[in-house]
Write a protein that holds these residues in place. Sequence first.
Motif, PDB file in Angstrom:
ATOM      1  N   MET A  92      22.507  15.156  28.410  1.00 52.33           N
ATOM      2  CA  MET A  92      22.662  16.377  28.201  1.00 52.33           C
ATOM      3  C   MET A  92      21.608  17.502  28.925  1.00 52.33           C
ATOM      4  O   MET A  92      21.722  18.394  29.362  1.00 52.33           O
ATOM      5  CB  MET A  92      22.534  16.658  26.602  1.00 52.33           C
ATOM      6  N   GLY A  93      20.158  16.727  29.088  1.00 49.75           N
ATOM      7  CA  GLY A  93      19.326  17.524  29.499  1.00 49.75           C
ATOM      8  C   GLY A  93      19.730  17.419  31.376  1.00 49.75           C
ATOM      9  O   GLY A  93      19.551  18.602  31.680  1.00 49.75           O
ATOM     10  N   PRO A 127      21.390   4.697  22.250  1.00 55.52           N
ATOM     11  CA  PRO A 127      22.381   5.400  22.959  1.00 55.52           C
ATOM     12  C   PRO A 127      22.141   7.007  22.894  1.00 55.52           C
ATOM     13  O   PRO A 127      22.635   7.866  23.636  1.00 55.52           O
ATOM     14  CB  PRO A 127      23.570   4.922  21.980  1.00 55.52           C
ATOM     15  N   PHE A 128      21.330   7.419  21.765  1.00 55.90           N
ATOM     16  CA  PHE A 128      21.112   8.856  21.539  1.00 55.90           C
ATOM     17  C   PHE A 128      20.250   9.379  22.638  1.00 55.90           C
ATOM     18  O   PHE A 128      20.247  10.210  23.098  1.00 55.90           O
ATOM     19  CB  PHE A 128      20.432   9.158  20.114  1.00 55.90           C
ATOM     20  N   PHE A 129      19.075   8.298  22.973  1.00 58.39           N
ATOM     21  CA  PHE A 129      18.235   8.582  24.322  1.00 58.39           C
ATOM     22  C   PHE A 129      19.079   8.743  25.433  1.00 58.39           C
ATOM     23  O   PHE A 129      18.821   9.796  26.099  1.00 58.39           O
ATOM     24  CB  PHE A 129      17.268   7.636  24.072  1.00 58.39           C
ATOM     25  N   VAL A 130      20.126   7.784  25.627  1.00 59.56           N
ATOM     26  CA  VAL A 130      20.799   7.979  26.823  1.00 59.56           C
ATOM     27  C   VAL A 130      21.603   9.279  26.943  1.00 59.56           C
ATOM     28  O   VAL A 130      21.681   9.863  27.915  1.00 59.56           O
ATOM     29  CB  VAL A 130      21.700   6.804  27.029  1.00 59.56           C
ATOM     30  N   MET A 131      22.430   9.535  25.746  1.00 57.86           N
ATOM     31  CA  MET A 131      22.835  10.969  25.729  1.00 57.86           C
ATOM     32  C   MET A 131      22.055  12.103  25.808  1.00 57.86           C
ATOM     33  O   MET A 131      22.554  12.986  26.573  1.00 57.86           O
ATOM     34  CB  MET A 131      23.750  10.749  24.487  1.00 57.86           C
ATOM     35  N   PHE A 132      20.983  11.931  25.225  1.00 59.69           N
ATOM     36  CA  PHE A 132      20.206  13.224  25.551  1.00 59.69           C
ATOM     37  C   PHE A 132      19.655  13.356  26.682  1.00 59.69           C
ATOM     38  O   PHE A 132      19.489  14.588  27.188  1.00 59.69           O
ATOM     39  CB  PHE A 132      18.835  12.735  24.388  1.00 59.69           C
ATOM     40  N   VAL A 133      19.315  12.179  27.583  1.00 59.00           N
ATOM     41  CA  VAL A 133      19.047  12.442  29.226  1.00 59.00           C
ATOM     42  C   VAL A 133      20.485  12.895  29.831  1.00 59.00           C
ATOM     43  O   VAL A 133      20.002  14.013  30.884  1.00 59.00           O
ATOM     44  CB  VAL A 133      18.695  10.978  29.514  1.00 59.00           C
ATOM     45  N   ARG A 155      25.568  29.105  29.291  1.00 61.83           N
ATOM     46  CA  ARG A 155      25.529  28.403  30.722  1.00 61.83           C
ATOM     47  C   ARG A 155      26.030  27.116  30.586  1.00 61.83           C
ATOM     48  O   ARG A 155      26.432  26.497  31.397  1.00 61.83           O
ATOM     49  CB  ARG A 155      24.070  28.801  31.241  1.00 61.83           C
ATOM     50  N   TYR A 156      25.445  26.096  29.596  1.00 61.50           N
ATOM     51  CA  TYR A 156      25.630  24.916  29.542  1.00 61.50           C
ATOM     52  C   TYR A 156      27.037  24.693  29.121  1.00 61.50           C
ATOM     53  O   TYR A 156      27.725  23.575  29.603  1.00 61.50           O
ATOM     54  CB  TYR A 156      25.010  24.461  28.090  1.00 61.50           C
ATOM     55  N   THR A 157      27.674  25.345  28.425  1.00 65.03           N
ATOM     56  CA  THR A 157      29.064  25.253  28.313  1.00 65.03           C
ATOM     57  C   THR A 157      29.899  25.314  29.420  1.00 65.03           C
ATOM     58  O   THR A 157      30.755  24.925  29.725  1.00 65.03           O
ATOM     59  CB  THR A 157      29.533  26.201  27.135  1.00 65.03           C
ATOM     60  N   VAL A 158      29.598  26.471  30.185  1.00 64.50           N
ATOM     61  CA  VAL A 158      30.232  26.697  31.519  1.00 64.50           C
ATOM     62  C   VAL A 158      30.289  25.558  32.382  1.00 64.50           C
ATOM     63  O   VAL A 158      31.244  25.011  33.029  1.00 64.50           O
ATOM     64  CB  VAL A 158      30.006  27.890  32.140  1.00 64.50           C
TER      65      VAL A 158
END
Length: 131
Positions: free
Chosen positions: A28-29, A20-26, A67-70
């Motif tokens: 987020m990327g 799950p962390f890998f999927v969420m990391f993708v 920029r990520y937040t926006v």
Amino acid sequence: MDLNPAAWPLLLKMCFLFGPFFVMFVGMGMIAYMACRDLDKVLGGFPQSQIITSYADAWRGGSLVARYTVMSIVISAVIWPGKHLRKGHLNAEELNRVPVSIKRRMQVSAGLLIFGFVWFAGFFVLVELYE
């Protein structure tokens, strides 16, 4: 296969724990990629939408985190626009002009984050049930 995680092989446990962390990391990327590449184009398409311009004015110029937040705020407004459209904070014409390719990336990244979270929560519940 037994549903008790204690009886699973170590490799399967590790996949269910770190997957799950890998999927969420993708996911987020993908948002970080869109924040660097597409943010200015997307923000330019929403000059009359209060929900987007208010955050963009405060956070646009700055670090990757800003920029990520926006971009995250824009993604949530584009994917789930109902409340913002009803209150008049989001212009429906501007929403319809978001390029399909960018909108698809927004949906995929949000889907990966949600899927990863649900996967992790489900595994956590399964472990707690069999303790």
